[in-house]
Scaffold this active site. Structure first.
Site, PDB file in Angstrom:
ATOM      1  CD1 TRP A 193      -2.808  -1.633   0.436  1.00 14.37           C
ATOM      2  CD2 TRP A 193      -1.606  -2.332   2.190  1.00 14.37           C
ATOM      3  NE1 TRP A 193      -3.289  -2.867   0.785  1.00 14.37           N
ATOM      4  CE2 TRP A 193      -2.567  -3.322   1.864  1.00 14.37           C
ATOM      5  CE3 TRP A 193      -0.752  -2.549   3.254  1.00 14.37           C
ATOM      6  CZ2 TRP A 193      -2.679  -4.523   2.574  1.00 14.37           C
ATOM      7  CZ3 TRP A 193      -0.864  -3.733   3.969  1.00 14.37           C
ATOM      8  CH2 TRP A 193      -1.814  -4.699   3.628  1.00 14.37           C
ATOM      9  CG  HIS A 194       4.150   1.519   1.246  1.00 14.89           C
ATOM     10  ND1 HIS A 194       5.091   0.687   1.816  1.00 14.89           N
ATOM     11  CD2 HIS A 194       3.217   1.750   2.203  1.00 14.89           C
ATOM     12  CE1 HIS A 194       4.730   0.418   3.064  1.00 14.89           C
ATOM     13  NE2 HIS A 194       3.602   1.046   3.322  1.00 14.89           N
ATOM     14  CB  SER A 195       0.694   3.070  -5.051  1.00 15.37           C
ATOM     15  OG  SER A 195       0.196   1.759  -4.890  1.00 15.37           O
ATOM     16  CB  VAL A 211       5.287   2.329   6.002  1.00 11.74           C
ATOM     17  CG1 VAL A 211       5.377   1.002   5.334  1.00 11.74           C
ATOM     18  CG2 VAL A 211       5.832   2.223   7.427  1.00 11.74           C
TER      19      VAL A 211
END
Length: 608
Positions: free
Chosen positions: A534-536, A578
């Site tokens: 979830w680190h696009s 993150v």
């Protein structure tokens, strides 16, 4: 926010995620007379429990969730034909309201490697300090102590994280070091500060600390700062290549009963596209900015030829592996299942902010670089990547191994305690893309290629990480075996076969010996389960136009005026962390907010 509806604004944000909230909030605080509009497809997040209670963060990823958008990628042969799904925030505040609240800093070289003037780490660290109130440790020279975003260790310790550290430093025999975390430098160590992750959680209230509540909702008294939720931006409106407004419609998910008529709202000074790695490039393409072939296929007239729009998609890749935990272990499983302990924990949280409600249960980790012995044990496919990238960058970790004190409930799973190993790669070589397309039924769709595991080097750290984390977990005091369905399907009779256990093995017990067939099972398992972290980022890269860049160092979109992109899509390279966005966006807001914008608003000249 209930104020008179304006038809024209000074600045419009196309997207209401983390960056939009930080930048808009800082602008409004600097000059309350500025008329600022945030358009967000998702709904308001103000004081809604799913956003503010930390323990609820996995619920945002439930299949029926409307707090995130599920972006479906193209099937990939490197994922055994799977179509990967990547979620991103879909609410006011974006991913800062739905993520796992993990706080960490990257190596300083991550920003220096961008090679963009003004974006070096020495310039970004002061802005990151401005963002935060760092409650985790006093007197750190590179941390801030009076910013709006709270960072804490959350004050409710769970023993499983300490077990992970204790076993890691004895069995794995990596030196525990306090590290250079405060100076944005990492060395090989099993944790950051005090054996745990720090978190974007207010240590006093036990609430998530996010961009929406601390930059926008706290200025509800200002009628000139408006947030229109449930509004999906279709395109930017131009007059002679000058951005003058946006066209939008009601979002079908947030406003299912609303009509689909198109509306236009004008911006007298600036439009800022802030819709993330998926939304920002697709808004640009719908506006006629992008590669000719992509736009022609969709019947869109090209305004600016920028073939880099939607390219350079990057992410971190992650795997979760579940284990059985002892009955006496403290985990978050009972809360996630909604058992009776939930009411007691809620009462404690409401009265003092201290209970499992205030936890994300992501407790400790190691940022891992292989030593010489481990490199020899890894598949040869990783060697070129190691020599070309990692060997000459000793401050960059290959992957992070971590532990979660619980396991997201699965249908039919016994009501008991669990713990989960997580591991994700920090600098995968594979690159993907995000573009608009026309589907077979004539509707707009997304042509999304994740690139996950396309490069043969990317899977090698996963295969190693499974073996290493399994050895650590089976030595932890709370270990009671593996959940077989969540592990590789080893051949019958394999010494690596999974199952329940009465307790841990001795610290000096021999490691599991894996055969070639076992290695194939591990490799196949990872291709079946590897997913997004979830680190696009990267799809509107801040690079030169000749190098497929989309924005310059001042975030201006090439070829047009009065249009910027401000979100993680501008990152030209991956960053090994993150939670980077909340820190970096202060640089964007500083660029827009500082003396340059004062000149802009006083002279009515184009912001450059």
């Amino acid at each position: 926010m209930s104020h008179p509806i304006l038809s024209e604004f000074d600045i419009i944000f196309a997207g209401g995620g983390t960056t939009a909230c930080v930048v808009a909030g800082r602008l409004a605080a600097y000059d309350p007379s500025l008329k600022i509009l945030i358009l967000e497809a998702g709904q308001h997040s103000l004081d809604k429990l799913i956003y503010v209670q930390p323990y609820q963060h996995p619920f945002n990823l439930a299949p029926t969730s409307t707090t995130v958008t599920f972006n479906i990628g193209n099937p990939s042969p490197h994922l055994n034909g799977r179509a990967p799904i990547v979620a991103c925030g879909r609410c006011v505040g974006g991913s800062s309201c739905v993520n796992a609240m993990v706080y960490t800093r990257v190596p300083a070289s991550d920003y220096d490697d961008w090679g963009v003037n003004g974006w070096e780490s020495e310039n970004l660290i002061p802005l990151m300090k401005k963002l935060e109130t760092y409650e985790a440790q006093p007197d750190c020279p590179t941390h801030g102590y009076d910013g709006p975003i709270k960072v804490s260790s959350d004050g409710c310790n769970v023993g499983i994280g300490a077990e992970f550290i204790q076993v890691g430093t004895t069995y794995h025999k990596r030196q525990y070091a306090e590290g250079r975390f405060g100076n944005m430098q990492y060395i090989q160590c099993y944790c950051e500060f005090w054996f745990t992750y720090n978190r974007y959680i207010d240590g006093t209230t036990g609430r998530r600390s996010d961009a929406a509540h601390h930059y926008v909702y706290n200025q509800a008294h200002n009628p000139n700062l408006q947030v229109w939720d449930g509004k999906r931006v279709k395109r930017i409106i131009f007059e002679d290549k000058r951005a003058v407004g946006v066209e939008f419609t009601s979002d079908l998910v947030s406003c299912s009963d609303a009509g689909q008529s198109l509306n236009i709202v004008r911006a007298s000074k600036l439009v800022i596209v802030s819709a993330g790695a998926f939304g920002s490039p697709t808004i640009l393409e719908r506006s006629g900015i992008g590669a000719k072939a992509v736009l022609e296929q969709c019947g869109i007239e090209q305004i600016v030829d920028l073939p880099g729009v939607g390219e350079n998609y990057r992410d971190h890749n992650m795997v979760f592996v579940p284990y059985l935990a002892a009955d006496e272990a403290v985990t978050i499983d009972a809360l996630w299942r909604g058992e009776s302990i939930l009411q007691e924990s809620l009462a404690q949280w409401n009265s003092g902010g201290k209970s499992l409600i205030s936890r994300n249960c992501i407790d400790s980790k190691i940022k891992w670089r292989p030593d010489d012995e481990e490199l020899k044990a890894m598949d040869i496919a990783f060697q070129p990547r190691w020599k070309e990238f990692f060997q000459v960058r000793p401050d960059k970790a290959v992957a992070a191994f971590g532990v979660l004190a619980g396991c997201v409930p699965q249908p039919g799973a016994p009501a008991r305690n669990y713990m989960t190993a997580s591991y994700y790669t920090l600098y995968p070589a594979s690159v993907g893309s995000v573009h608009i397309k026309v589907t077979e039924d004539g509707k707009e769709g997304m042509d999304f290629t994740t690139g996950f595991l396309d490069d043969p080097s990317d899977i090698v750290p996963f295969d190693f990480a499974y073996k290493k984390t399994r050895e650590i977990f089976r030595r932890m005091a709370s270990y009671r075996g593996e959940i077989t369905a969540g592990h590789p399907d080893f051949p019958e009779g394999s010494a690596a076969a999974c199952g329940g256990a009465s307790g841990p093995v001795d610290l000096d017990a021999p490691d599991i010996v894996y055969t070639a067939e076992d290695d194939e099972a591990i490799n196949r398992f990872h291709r079946n389960v590897v997913q997004t972290a979830w680190h696009s980022l990267g799809t509107c890269a801040m690079k030169s136009e000749a190098d497929q860049g989309v924005v310059d160092a001042r975030l201006n979109v090439y070829g047009v005026s009065n249009l910027k992109v401000a979100d993680m899509s501008i990152s030209p390279l991956n960053v090994g962390t993150v939670g980077t966005e909340q820190g970096v966006v202060d640089a964007w807001s500083d660029d827009i907010h500082g003396t340059r914008i004062r000149r802009h608003f006083s002279s009515e000249s184009v912001l450059r």
